[in-house]
Design an enzyme around this catalytic site. Sequence first.
Site, PDB file in Angstrom:
ATOM      1  N   CYS A 170       8.940   8.654  29.558  1.00 44.08           N
ATOM      2  CA  CYS A 170       8.975   7.996  30.857  1.00 44.08           C
ATOM      3  C   CYS A 170      10.175   7.056  30.874  1.00 44.08           C
ATOM      4  O   CYS A 170      10.793   6.794  29.837  1.00 44.08           O
ATOM      5  CB  CYS A 170       7.671   7.227  31.086  1.00 44.08           C
ATOM      6  N   HIS A 171      10.531   6.537  32.063  1.00 45.17           N
ATOM      7  CA  HIS A 171      11.691   5.645  32.153  1.00 45.17           C
ATOM      8  C   HIS A 171      11.326   4.250  32.652  1.00 45.17           C
ATOM      9  O   HIS A 171      12.200   3.466  32.986  1.00 45.17           O
ATOM     10  CB  HIS A 171      12.771   6.258  33.064  1.00 45.17           C
ATOM     11  N   TYR A 258      -3.392  -0.128  39.190  1.00 44.13           N
ATOM     12  CA  TYR A 258      -4.099  -0.097  37.913  1.00 44.13           C
ATOM     13  C   TYR A 258      -4.979  -1.320  37.699  1.00 44.13           C
ATOM     14  O   TYR A 258      -5.688  -1.410  36.700  1.00 44.13           O
ATOM     15  CB  TYR A 258      -3.102  -0.015  36.749  1.00 44.13           C
TER      16      TYR A 258
END
Length: 488
Positions: A170-171, A258
């Site tokens: 992921c970045h 989240y």
Amino acid sequence: MSFKIAIIGAGSVGFTKKLFTDILCVPEFRDVEFALTDLSEHNLQMIKSILDRVVEFNRLPTKVTATTDRRAALEGARYVISCVRVGGLEAYADDIRIPLKYGIDQCVGDTICAGGILYGQRNIPVILDFCKDILEVAEPGAKFLNYANPMAMNTWAAIEYGKVDTVGLCHGVQHGADQIAEVLGAKSRTELDYICSGINHQTWFIDLRLNGRKIGKDELVAAFEAHPVYSQQEKLRIDVLKRFGVYSTESNGHLSEYLPWYRKRPDEITRWIDMSDWIHGETGGYLRYSTETRNWFETEFPQFLESAARPIDPAKRSNEHASHILEALETNRVYRGHFNVKNNGIITNLPQDAIIESPGFVDRFGINMAAGIALPEACAATCISSINVQRMSVHAAISGDIDLLKLAVLHDPLVGAVSTPEEVWQMVDEMVVAQARWLPQYADAVPAAKERLSKSRVKTREWAGAARRDVRSIEELRAEKTALKQAV
């Protein structure tokens, strides 16, 4: 060097082109073969045309093939990269639309929350098919690099059930580090040293040093609040920084999904988000952005093809991990990055079976993670809530147990803050029925779900969300791009 790289989901045209040119920035990789595969013959031919143009213009010996036969693409591959979105934008639209009927307002919906969990149910059976093919026809010991979301669930399934050497990439960490370097006045990110650890999309900068000087919470809060742009776009992230004491890698909109505190009421959503760009919290923002991007690419394809006729510039190599990992493994040039792997003691206060994202080093011996990291307690508590949801979601996807799937959704932090158990049970039935063509493991559960829906008395509402924007037309996008060019 000559070896084969297979890219599954290569029809993600822009991202595939970025990975391709990044890898070809490594001089030793000129003779590599790229095997592209996708369900869409149309998308495959578009991306192959673009990559062929890159190869031709740069006079490279690189071989590019494209096929809808996945096993043929994987045959003999040393590295397999996945960029898939099972169900495409059609299924993704339901990930956003159906939860809204039950009051669940998502910005992205691809990691956890109702949308991310169902996304995982669609992806995991396909991920396991990939793993089966890798074990059967790829080069022995082939490495699987997963870029597809939901990152933790996909990687968990590939490692635990697919039995393939897998790393999730992921970045988010790189983007967060860029922000921190900017607000602290660094001339470049190389001046910033950091330890960032947690789980994908919930990683935390637990140690920050600028030119060797340790940066504390108060200095970082002051720097973000003084920034003319981030102080408005990252209000939620800054609030979490104040309360937790560390900065999260994830964007304002993503992070809000989240946690159970910021998106549970419409008035709270509008208080914490910023509408200057989708990533800062817009309802269904990534769905709108993805739809506009697809429409723009389809319309402007000749322009994209023309722009591919440019020199590959190593100075413009991106910070996506894939090319750097391959370079380290093949040339022994050491690379430090942040990788998604099974925990196994890397983070001491997270479950051992979880997929964590944490610092590691790569050389010819493989990916070597820095072990023994402890997260601040609040960060660990937040991560554990998500890990419990991820674990149940993976097990549900493997078993096709719709009751376990409902329990996973019920335990999601945002869903639990918004919806009752009766609402969750009906919502999951509705999502499984709507997406049945991509959920083979739930085939036996669909008739009973339809029957329950026909008798349900749980009320829903037609609601666009707290901060929804319409998909812009090509003409609107073109006018906006023209205005931006004139402003520059």
